[in-house]
Design a protein around this motif. Structure first.
Motif, PDB file in Angstrom:
ATOM      1  N   ALA A 140      48.418  28.770  39.500  1.00 49.16           N
ATOM      2  CA  ALA A 140      48.615  28.261  40.876  1.00 49.16           C
ATOM      3  C   ALA A 140      48.746  29.306  42.044  1.00 49.16           C
ATOM      4  CB  ALA A 140      49.453  27.001  41.193  1.00 49.16           C
ATOM      5  N   VAL A 141      49.297  30.288  41.568  1.00 52.56           N
ATOM      6  CA  VAL A 141      49.584  31.405  42.393  1.00 52.56           C
ATOM      7  C   VAL A 141      48.651  32.666  42.265  1.00 52.56           C
ATOM      8  CG1 VAL A 141      51.377  32.999  43.425  1.00 52.56           C
ATOM      9  CG2 VAL A 141      52.042  30.847  42.653  1.00 52.56           C
ATOM     10  N   PRO A 142      47.957  33.026  43.121  1.00 53.97           N
ATOM     11  CA  PRO A 142      46.800  33.884  43.075  1.00 53.97           C
ATOM     12  C   PRO A 142      47.537  35.329  43.052  1.00 53.97           C
ATOM     13  CG  PRO A 142      46.761  33.187  45.388  1.00 53.97           C
ATOM     14  CD  PRO A 142      47.668  32.259  44.653  1.00 53.97           C
ATOM     15  N   VAL A 143      48.397  35.730  42.198  1.00 50.40           N
ATOM     16  CA  VAL A 143      49.090  36.991  41.978  1.00 50.40           C
ATOM     17  C   VAL A 143      48.400  38.312  42.093  1.00 50.40           C
ATOM     18  CG1 VAL A 143      50.802  38.186  40.422  1.00 50.40           C
ATOM     19  CG2 VAL A 143      51.063  35.938  40.590  1.00 50.40           C
ATOM     20  N   VAL A 144      47.150  38.246  41.291  1.00 48.64           N
ATOM     21  CA  VAL A 144      46.229  39.379  41.287  1.00 48.64           C
ATOM     22  C   VAL A 144      45.859  39.839  42.744  1.00 48.64           C
ATOM     23  CG1 VAL A 144      44.208  40.410  40.369  1.00 48.64           C
ATOM     24  CG2 VAL A 144      45.858  39.124  38.950  1.00 48.64           C
ATOM     25  N   THR A 145      45.175  38.568  43.575  1.00 48.23           N
ATOM     26  CA  THR A 145      44.801  38.800  44.858  1.00 48.23           C
ATOM     27  C   THR A 145      45.873  39.708  45.735  1.00 48.23           C
ATOM     28  OG1 THR A 145      43.317  37.169  44.841  1.00 48.23           O
ATOM     29  CG2 THR A 145      44.181  37.611  46.874  1.00 48.23           C
ATOM     30  N   TYR A 146      47.180  39.136  45.696  1.00 48.94           N
ATOM     31  CA  TYR A 146      48.408  39.412  46.724  1.00 48.94           C
ATOM     32  C   TYR A 146      48.658  40.912  45.993  1.00 48.94           C
ATOM     33  CZ  TYR A 146      49.148  34.662  47.529  1.00 48.94           C
ATOM     34  OH  TYR A 146      49.062  33.584  48.039  1.00 48.94           O
ATOM     35  N   VAL A 147      48.526  41.319  44.705  1.00 50.30           N
ATOM     36  CA  VAL A 147      48.892  42.853  44.253  1.00 50.30           C
ATOM     37  C   VAL A 147      47.536  43.755  44.874  1.00 50.30           C
ATOM     38  CG1 VAL A 147      48.886  44.102  42.277  1.00 50.30           C
ATOM     39  CG2 VAL A 147      50.064  41.940  42.165  1.00 50.30           C
ATOM     40  N   LEU A 148      46.544  43.389  44.635  1.00 46.34           N
ATOM     41  CA  LEU A 148      45.295  44.024  45.285  1.00 46.34           C
ATOM     42  C   LEU A 148      45.507  44.160  46.820  1.00 46.34           C
ATOM     43  CD1 LEU A 148      42.367  42.494  43.410  1.00 46.34           C
ATOM     44  CD2 LEU A 148      43.203  44.651  42.887  1.00 46.34           C
ATOM     45  N   ILE A 149      45.988  43.309  47.543  1.00 43.54           N
ATOM     46  CA  ILE A 149      45.990  43.532  49.033  1.00 43.54           C
ATOM     47  C   ILE A 149      47.303  44.427  49.221  1.00 43.54           C
ATOM     48  CG2 ILE A 149      46.753  42.367  51.126  1.00 43.54           C
ATOM     49  CD1 ILE A 149      45.530  39.820  49.937  1.00 43.54           C
ATOM     50  N   ALA A 150      48.187  44.200  48.364  1.00 43.83           N
ATOM     51  CA  ALA A 150      49.350  45.269  48.716  1.00 43.83           C
ATOM     52  C   ALA A 150      49.054  46.533  48.262  1.00 43.83           C
ATOM     53  CB  ALA A 150      50.584  44.675  47.658  1.00 43.83           C
ATOM     54  N   LEU A 151      48.229  46.833  47.295  1.00 41.20           N
ATOM     55  CA  LEU A 151      47.687  48.076  46.933  1.00 41.20           C
ATOM     56  C   LEU A 151      46.853  48.838  47.813  1.00 41.20           C
ATOM     57  CD1 LEU A 151      47.996  50.375  44.384  1.00 41.20           C
ATOM     58  CD2 LEU A 151      46.133  49.131  43.410  1.00 41.20           C
ATOM     59  N   MET A 187      40.099  29.872  40.002  1.00 40.11           N
ATOM     60  CA  MET A 187      38.799  29.464  39.231  1.00 40.11           C
ATOM     61  C   MET A 187      38.535  30.189  38.146  1.00 40.11           C
ATOM     62  SD  MET A 187      35.800  28.919  42.221  1.00 40.11           S
ATOM     63  CE  MET A 187      35.957  27.901  43.476  1.00 40.11           C
ATOM     64  N   LEU A 188      38.955  31.323  37.958  1.00 35.89           N
ATOM     65  CA  LEU A 188      38.663  32.323  36.778  1.00 35.89           C
ATOM     66  C   LEU A 188      40.018  32.362  35.954  1.00 35.89           C
ATOM     67  CD1 LEU A 188      36.301  35.060  38.894  1.00 35.89           C
ATOM     68  CD2 LEU A 188      35.632  33.172  37.586  1.00 35.89           C
ATOM     69  N   GLY A 189      41.111  32.492  36.667  1.00 35.22           N
ATOM     70  CA  GLY A 189      42.071  33.157  35.813  1.00 35.22           C
ATOM     71  C   GLY A 189      42.273  34.471  36.130  1.00 35.22           C
ATOM     72  N   ARG A 190      43.554  35.045  35.979  1.00 35.34           N
ATOM     73  CA  ARG A 190      43.952  36.467  36.346  1.00 35.34           C
ATOM     74  C   ARG A 190      43.042  37.460  35.655  1.00 35.34           C
ATOM     75  NH1 ARG A 190      50.737  35.392  36.504  1.00 35.34           N
ATOM     76  NH2 ARG A 190      50.338  33.842  38.082  1.00 35.34           N
ATOM     77  N   VAL A 191      43.117  37.428  34.438  1.00 37.93           N
ATOM     78  CA  VAL A 191      42.315  38.655  33.936  1.00 37.93           C
ATOM     79  C   VAL A 191      40.884  38.584  33.974  1.00 37.93           C
ATOM     80  CG1 VAL A 191      41.809  39.299  31.453  1.00 37.93           C
ATOM     81  CG2 VAL A 191      44.003  38.432  31.852  1.00 37.93           C
ATOM     82  N   HIS A 192      40.165  37.559  34.046  1.00 41.24           N
ATOM     83  CA  HIS A 192      38.941  37.320  34.491  1.00 41.24           C
ATOM     84  C   HIS A 192      38.540  37.837  35.749  1.00 41.24           C
ATOM     85  CE1 HIS A 192      38.799  34.556  30.876  1.00 41.24           C
ATOM     86  NE2 HIS A 192      37.534  34.943  30.851  1.00 41.24           N
ATOM     87  N   TYR A 193      39.372  37.496  36.804  1.00 47.27           N
ATOM     88  CA  TYR A 193      39.172  37.708  38.213  1.00 47.27           C
ATOM     89  C   TYR A 193      39.507  39.324  38.302  1.00 47.27           C
ATOM     90  CZ  TYR A 193      40.599  38.136  43.042  1.00 47.27           C
ATOM     91  OH  TYR A 193      40.569  38.454  44.313  1.00 47.27           O
ATOM     92  N   LEU A 194      40.427  39.984  37.439  1.00 46.15           N
ATOM     93  CA  LEU A 194      40.685  41.232  37.822  1.00 46.15           C
ATOM     94  C   LEU A 194      39.423  42.204  37.412  1.00 46.15           C
ATOM     95  CD1 LEU A 194      42.330  43.608  38.733  1.00 46.15           C
ATOM     96  CD2 LEU A 194      43.471  43.471  36.470  1.00 46.15           C
ATOM     97  N   ALA A 195      39.180  41.720  36.095  1.00 42.42           N
ATOM     98  CA  ALA A 195      37.898  42.463  35.503  1.00 42.42           C
ATOM     99  C   ALA A 195      36.896  42.161  36.481  1.00 42.42           C
ATOM    100  CB  ALA A 195      37.609  41.595  34.085  1.00 42.42           C
ATOM    101  N   LEU A 196      36.167  41.086  37.291  1.00 42.47           N
ATOM    102  CA  LEU A 196      34.912  41.032  38.084  1.00 42.47           C
ATOM    103  C   LEU A 196      35.420  41.855  39.096  1.00 42.47           C
ATOM    104  CD1 LEU A 196      33.203  37.845  38.884  1.00 42.47           C
ATOM    105  CD2 LEU A 196      34.466  38.976  40.913  1.00 42.47           C
ATOM    106  N   TYR A 197      36.498  41.855  39.697  1.00 42.40           N
ATOM    107  CA  TYR A 197      36.846  42.786  40.996  1.00 42.40           C
ATOM    108  C   TYR A 197      36.776  44.154  40.546  1.00 42.40           C
ATOM    109  CZ  TYR A 197      39.387  44.389  45.337  1.00 42.40           C
ATOM    110  OH  TYR A 197      39.677  45.190  46.489  1.00 42.40           O
ATOM    111  N   LEU A 198      37.173  44.693  39.596  1.00 45.86           N
ATOM    112  CA  LEU A 198      36.958  46.177  39.095  1.00 45.86           C
ATOM    113  C   LEU A 198      35.583  46.449  39.091  1.00 45.86           C
ATOM    114  CD1 LEU A 198      40.260  46.675  37.088  1.00 45.86           C
ATOM    115  CD2 LEU A 198      39.583  47.240  39.544  1.00 45.86           C
TER     116      LEU A 198
END
Length: 308
Positions: free
Chosen positions: A67-78, A171-182
């Protein structure tokens, strides 16, 4: 019978008298150890055991539901932290921006690749073996020396990532989302290399365009109301057109295409034991294609000439 022999205590807190049993293991538990169950109470160990036996909820593409988009928050912070580093170390942009084939002049300015290059000039970018620039450029933004537009660049991208990431990551899940972003970031960099190899490109826009493409693909996959999605995509394409004038349209288009391809592989992979193999295989195949295209282009550039 001695009354003391009938005293029952909690199995976790032997000094606490209690008279309630766990409905699963029937051990005595005190109020601190009671966990509400459908019928009666359970002990903490039985609750944990039950949780392990419950099947984890999965997203449509097979990722874990979060429920929490942790990867998005980490990418923004980075991205923000890297931008702050640019304030302290302005040369960061020169060292990590996406440069396919360039020369660094004695005056610190960037020049097109020429082989052989004049005395006092040094090669930079991928022709100098700095392959990391294909990804690091996606975490840099226009430096403060660019004035207001420099600040606007990072703010605009982070606002877009904030809005899009919170929709797509669940929609994707954290691992899938991070892979797609990179992979979207990599796709944007490679298209810049193929079309404008002398450009020192920076920005998360390519990766964000890939996330936007994933939003469109996933919306169609789940049968969402496409009227709002289509309006969003029209705005994204308008941004792509405007970027042809003010920034790197190659990076935006490359990220859009790579992100769309990855999203299609994720969303339409067979929903059985083959799904993970298909999804991982698609990502690996895309990396191989992008890496191969980059290697061929760099080989052509190092053979001599000025990139057009």
């Amino acid at each position: 019978m001695d009354s003391e022999s009938t005293v029952t205590t909690c199995y976790r807190h032997p000094k606490v008298e209690c008279h309630v049993r766990c409905v699963r293991c029937e051990r005595y538990i005190c109020p601190d150890c009671m966990r509400e169950a459908a019928v009666g109470h359970q002990c903490p160990e039985c609750v944990k055991e039950g949780a392990r036996s419950v099947r984890q909820a999965r997203t449509l593409v097979g990722g874990r539901v979060s429920a929490v988009p942790v990867v998005t928050y980490v990418l923004i912070a980075l991205n923000v932290l890297v931008y702050l580093a640019e304030l302290a170390l302005p040369e960061t942009v020169d060292r990590f921006a996406m440069v396919g084939a360039g020369l660094l002049g004695p005056d610190g300015e960037h020049y097109l690749w020429i082989d052989p290059y004049p005395a006092g000039f040094s090669p930079e970018g991928l022709v100098n073996g700095e392959w990391y620039r294909l990804l690091t450029g996606a975490f840099l933004h226009l430096p403060p020396t660019e004035g207001t537009f420099g600040i606007f660049h990072v703010v605009m991208n982070m606002v877009a990532l904030w809005n899009l990431g919170r929709l797509v990551e669940p929609m994707l899940g954290r691992v899938h989302y991070l892979a797609l972003y990179l992979l979207s970031a990599l796709g944007g960099s490679v298209l810049v290399l193929l079309i404008a190899p002398g450009d020192a490109v920076v920005g998360a826009s390519g990766a964000i365009f890939g996330v936007g493409a994933a939003y469109y693909v996933m919306a169609r996959r789940v049968g969402a109301d496409m009227s709002q999605v289509n309006r969003f995509m029209a705005g994204l394409l308008l941004w792509l057109v405007v970027s042809a004038v003010v920034t790197s349209w190659e990076g935006h288009l490359g990220g859009l295409l790579a992100g769309g391809a990855v999203a299609v592989a994720f969303a339409y992979a067979p929903r059985d034991g083959r799904r993970t193999v298909v999804q991982v295989g698609a990502c690996v195949a895309l990396v191989v294609v992008l890496a191969g295209a980059a290697a061929v282009k760099v080989s052509e550039l190092t053979g001599g000439g000025i990139p057009q």
